[in-house]
Design an enzyme around this catalytic site. Structure first.
Site, short mmCIF file in Angstrom:
data_model
loop_
_atom_site.label_atom_id
_atom_site.label_comp_id
_atom_site.label_asym_id
_atom_site.label_seq_id
_atom_site.Cartn_x
_atom_site.Cartn_y
_atom_site.Cartn_z
N LYS A 164 -3.19 5.20 -2.40
CA LYS A 164 -4.17 5.98 -1.66
C LYS A 164 -4.60 7.15 -2.54
CE LYS A 164 -4.02 3.81 2.32
NZ LYS A 164 -5.20 3.27 3.00
N GLY A 217 -4.27 -4.44 6.12
CA GLY A 217 -3.24 -4.23 7.13
C GLY A 217 -3.44 -2.90 7.82
N SER A 244 0.86 -1.18 0.00
CA SER A 244 0.00 0.00 0.00
C SER A 244 0.90 1.24 0.00
CB SER A 244 -0.88 -0.04 1.25
OG SER A 244 -1.61 1.15 1.39
O1 NPG Z 1 0.42 -2.28 4.84
O2 NPG Z 1 -0.38 -2.37 6.86
C1 NPG Z 1 -0.27 -1.85 5.74
C2 NPG Z 1 -1.04 -0.60 5.46
C3 NPG Z 1 -2.20 -0.87 4.60
O3 NPG Z 1 -3.15 1.05 3.62
C4 NPG Z 1 -3.12 0.31 4.56
N1 NPG Z 1 -3.85 0.46 5.65
O4 NPG Z 1 -6.90 2.14 5.17
O5 NPG Z 1 -6.38 0.07 5.11
C5 NPG Z 1 -6.10 1.24 5.35
C6 NPG Z 1 -4.72 1.59 5.84
C7 NPG Z 1 -4.60 1.99 7.29
C8 NPG Z 1 -3.39 2.00 7.90
C9 NPG Z 1 -5.69 2.30 8.02
C10 NPG Z 1 -3.25 2.34 9.22
C11 NPG Z 1 -5.54 2.65 9.36
C12 NPG Z 1 -4.34 2.66 9.95
#
Ligand code: NPG
Length: 368
Positions: A163, A290, A135
């Site tokens: 994003k 995640g 991500s």
């Molecule tokens: O690789 O753990 C990872 C991040 C993946 O984009 C990611 N997570 O919206 O899903 C989401 C976002 C997120 C991360 C949301 C941290 C909330 C906290």
């Protein structure tokens, strides 16, 4: 099985790179860990709540308070035959599924260990490696985004999620597509749009995205259904899928064609499995998201992603995508074909580096 004590800890960990979403920028992560003491042995779990109430109303602070004040006292010293017994004791507490999940997952790993099985097999998993994606946060410029993507593709990641937010969407995806016409690509809006933006979002249809994740408000299944009727790109729900009930409603309404299941968001493995089963019955593919977890939460995500319905690569990247040093040994690494190997040891399957956890701890308390 009886839980004799629960230790709560908040760590402070710096991400290798700041992570920007439509909610804001994150540089430091404050993972809330739990350690269950059962028959003199430790079983670790991780709460995915964030520092502020943006992704969810739950935060590190609310989770700590609900765990200490309600959830932990309801289970301490009680004979718990199975996860259903634990869930029944948590039922009177409304919501707070991230707080519940960390205990439920640690307890399930303890049950797996007692049954002499790796967590994945205990859950009914069918894979020994899981496909992973990465991500990518919002970047300062499109060139920076393209460079970051190039690095991740070279590392071997097979699916890239970017994003998006208003002002950083259609043109950015168009630029990516021009450079990488074949890449397996998806976009995540983290609820940054309104149904009024439908005409604009529909422009994304021409880029062959794998899916568009959570374009509208969490909980707004009706508007997601209306948007999905207008879009060719499959909509994936994340924040909106709070539990099995909301998953069932999403399916009934046609609010999505894909689901992101995070065990740490929905209350733990048992609820995640119920969502998985509903999705399977409706032929909706799921994948495991995640929340910038440490290796402890990551081990849980990897185990869940071995269930048969997890047919799309998850946001389960290798430890070195997030941390200079992960708190588990060995860390998760990216392996052949953009996959991560599933731990084979009994229980959680990874060793927690307690000395490092100690050093990173900024708050600690044990409830007996
Ligand atoms: O690789 O753990 C990872 C991040 C993946 O984009 C990611 N997570 O919206 O899903 C989401 C976002 C997120 C991360 C949301 C941290 C909330 C906290």
């Amino acid at each position: 099985m009886k839980i004799d004590a629960v230790e709560l800890r908040v760590l402070k960990m710096r991400l290798l790179k700041p992570f920007r979403t439509s909610f804001g920028v994150q540089q430091d992560r404050y993972p809330l860990l739990v350690r269950l003491e059962i028959d003199g042995r430790s079983h670790w779990g991780e709460c995915v709540a964030g520092e502020g109430p943006w992704y969810s109303y739950e935060t590190v602070e609310t989770a700590w308070s609900i765990l200490k004040g309600y959830l932990i006292p309801s289970i301490l010293g009680r004979e718990l035959r199975d996860v259903a017994a634990l869930e029944a004791l948590f039922l009177p507490v409304r919501g707070h599924r991230m707080a519940k999940a960390c205990i439920e997952m640690a307890f399930t790993a303890a049950l797996a260990e007692a049954a002499r099985k790796p967590l994945s097999r205990y859950l009914g998993g069918v894979r020994d490696r899981v496909e992973t994606g990465v991500s990518v946060g919002i970047q300062a410029t499109v060139d920076e985004l393209l460079d970051t993507m190039a690095n991740h593709l070279q590392e071997g990641y097979r699916r890239i999620k970017v994003k998006i937010e208003p002002g950083w969407d259609v043109d950015v995806i168009a630029a990516i597509r021009q450079r990488y016409p074949e890449a397996t690509l998806m976009a995540d809006a983290n609820s940054a749009y309104e149904l009024d933006d439908a005409a604009h979002l529909t422009e994304l249809d021409r880029f062959g995205l794998l899916m568009l994740e959570q374009p509208l408000a969490a909980g707004d299944l009706v508007d997601h259904a209306a948007l999905q009727r207008q879009m060719r790109t499959p909509i994936c729900l994340d924040e909106s899928i709070e539990d099995a009930r909301s998953a069932r409603h999403a399916i009934q309404l046609g609010a999505c064609r894909v689901m992101n299941i995070k065990p740490g968001r929905v209350g733990g493995f048992a609820e995640a499995q119920r969502i998985h089963d509903l999705a399977q019955a409706a032929s909706i593919p799921v994948w495991c998201g995640g929340m910038l977890e440490t290796g402890i939460g990551r081990a849980c995500n990897v185990a869940l992603a071995t269930l048969p319905g997890f047919r799309l690569p998850g946001d389960i990247s290798a430890s070195d995508r997030y941390w200079a040093e992960d708190i588990i040994d060995p860390p998760f690494t990216l392996q052949r074909g953009g996959t991560i190997g599933v731990p084979t040891r009994w229980g959680l399957g990874v060793r927690v580096r307690v000395d490092l956890v100690e050093r990173l701890t900024v708050r600690q308390e044990t409830v007996r």
